[in-house]
Design a protein around this motif. Structure first.
Motif, short mmCIF file in Angstrom:
data_model
loop_
_atom_site.label_atom_id
_atom_site.label_comp_id
_atom_site.label_asym_id
_atom_site.label_seq_id
_atom_site.Cartn_x
_atom_site.Cartn_y
_atom_site.Cartn_z
N LEU A 50 -20.45 5.51 27.50
CA LEU A 50 -19.54 6.47 27.91
C LEU A 50 -19.23 6.38 29.34
O LEU A 50 -19.95 6.41 30.34
CB LEU A 50 -19.91 8.00 27.67
N ASP A 53 -16.52 11.18 33.15
CA ASP A 53 -16.02 11.63 34.28
C ASP A 53 -17.06 12.29 35.50
O ASP A 53 -16.91 12.71 36.36
CB ASP A 53 -14.90 12.73 34.09
N SER A 54 -18.46 11.97 34.83
CA SER A 54 -19.35 12.30 35.83
C SER A 54 -19.55 11.34 36.84
O SER A 54 -20.26 11.58 37.92
CB SER A 54 -20.92 12.25 34.95
N VAL A 189 -19.26 15.54 21.25
CA VAL A 189 -20.45 15.82 22.06
C VAL A 189 -20.51 17.28 22.04
O VAL A 189 -19.84 18.12 22.37
CB VAL A 189 -20.12 15.24 23.39
N VAL A 224 -26.71 10.97 31.13
CA VAL A 224 -26.01 10.39 32.39
C VAL A 224 -27.11 9.24 32.90
O VAL A 224 -28.27 9.60 33.00
CB VAL A 224 -25.70 11.46 33.62
O1 KIV Z 1 -18.99 12.77 32.04
C1 KIV Z 1 -19.99 12.81 31.46
O2 KIV Z 1 -21.18 12.02 31.68
C2 KIV Z 1 -20.12 13.50 30.08
C3 KIV Z 1 -21.59 13.52 29.44
C4 KIV Z 1 -22.51 14.39 30.20
C5 KIV Z 1 -21.55 13.76 27.91
O3 KIV Z 1 -19.46 14.14 29.64
#
Ligand code: KIV
Length: 273
Positions: A50, A53-54, A189, A224
């Motif tokens: 993934l 946007d973290s 999620v 993350v």
């Molecule tokens: O942005 C991100 O890392 C997420 C995860 C926490 C699922 O959306």
């Protein structure tokens, strides 16, 4: 290869994730934001990467995920895609790029797919963004949903506490999850909700449910990268398992390098031309 053996070298697709759910094989998912980390994570055998946007928090140092822009997400997604051969790569649509207007949502998703070559997008929310999700899906872009704690709405919630503990919010989450499946999302999620509720959703729905702080009764887990590797040590929620202490390893390595430079030990005769 025997028919009982799972072929881990095969490219992961949205369809393969559904097959994994149906045969009870758990799905692994982790964030990445750059080429080098994505390559390591992919080669380690991760199913889904993934581009979250973290990145706004762990890469750019912002307090929330809100400031990151579509251009910045595309930059991270392009870098990740160069390092990935096997994992399915999903990219978050950032705050402000899809909520108000479904045409803008589609334009944002198309930019991500065209410019980064990623394979799917993720959006936060349920019925309130139905139109945006439907328009993106109608263009043949796979969509992953995100319910429960949705960090882009932090200013509405006011805290990062567990969501859907009360009956009304739990019922809304269940009906949103059903809706996301019905309109064609390939996975959802569920973030920071009671384990029992998450397991109920995973049992009822046929699409994979990936949890973060949602217990073990779901079809897969996401974390993350900076949190699970111990790079970001200031963040210690109960759900987080730390698999390494890279902050300490990096600090010690950097201090060792500084000492060697200062003492003249580095470079030695073999480390020069
Ligand atoms: O942005 C991100 O890392 C997420 C995860 C926490 C699922 O959306």
């Amino acid at each position: 290869m025997s028919t009982n053996t799972i072929d881990n070298s095969r490219k992961v697709t949205t369809r393969r994730l559904t097959e994994m759910k149906h045969r009870g094989e758990k799905i692994s998912m982790l964030t990445a934001y750059d080429f080098s980390s994505a390559r390591i994570i992919d080669e380690a055998g991760m199913d889904v990467i993934l581009v979250g946007d973290s990145a706004s928090n762990v890469m750019a140092g912002n307090i929330t995920t809100l400031p990151i822009t579509l251009d910045q997400m595309i930059y991270h997604a392009k870098s990740v895609m160069k390092g990935v051969k096997r994992a399915l790569v999903v990219v978050d649509l950032p705050f402000g790029s899809y909520q108000g207007n479904s045409k803008e949502a589609l334009a944002s998703a198309i930019r991500i797919m065209k410019e980064s070559h990623a394979e799917a997008v993720k959006l936060e929310g349920g019925s309130e963004i139905k139109e945006s999700i439907e328009r993106i899906l109608s263009a043949g872009i796979p969509v992953m949903g995100h319910l429960g704690l949705t960090p882009q709405s932090i200013n509405k919630f006011g805290t990062y506490n567990v969501r859907a503990k009360e009956k009304e919010e739990a019922e809304k989450l269940i009906s949103d999850a059903r809706l996301l499946e019905e309109i064609g999302c390939f996975a959802i999620v569920l973030e920071k909700i009671p384990a029992e509720l998450a397991a109920r959703v995973a049992q009822e729905l046929t699409i994979p449910i990936i949890g973060i702080g949602a217990g073990g009764g779901v079809d897969g887990q996401v974390l993350v990268m900076h949190d699970m590797l111990g790079i970001n040590k200031g963040f210690s929620p109960r759900f987080l398992r730390r698999y390494a202490d890279l902050s300490t390893i990096m600090t010690e390595a950097v201090q060792h390098y500084i000492e060697d430079v200062k003492s003249g030990d580095f470079p030695n005769a073999q480390e020069q031309y």
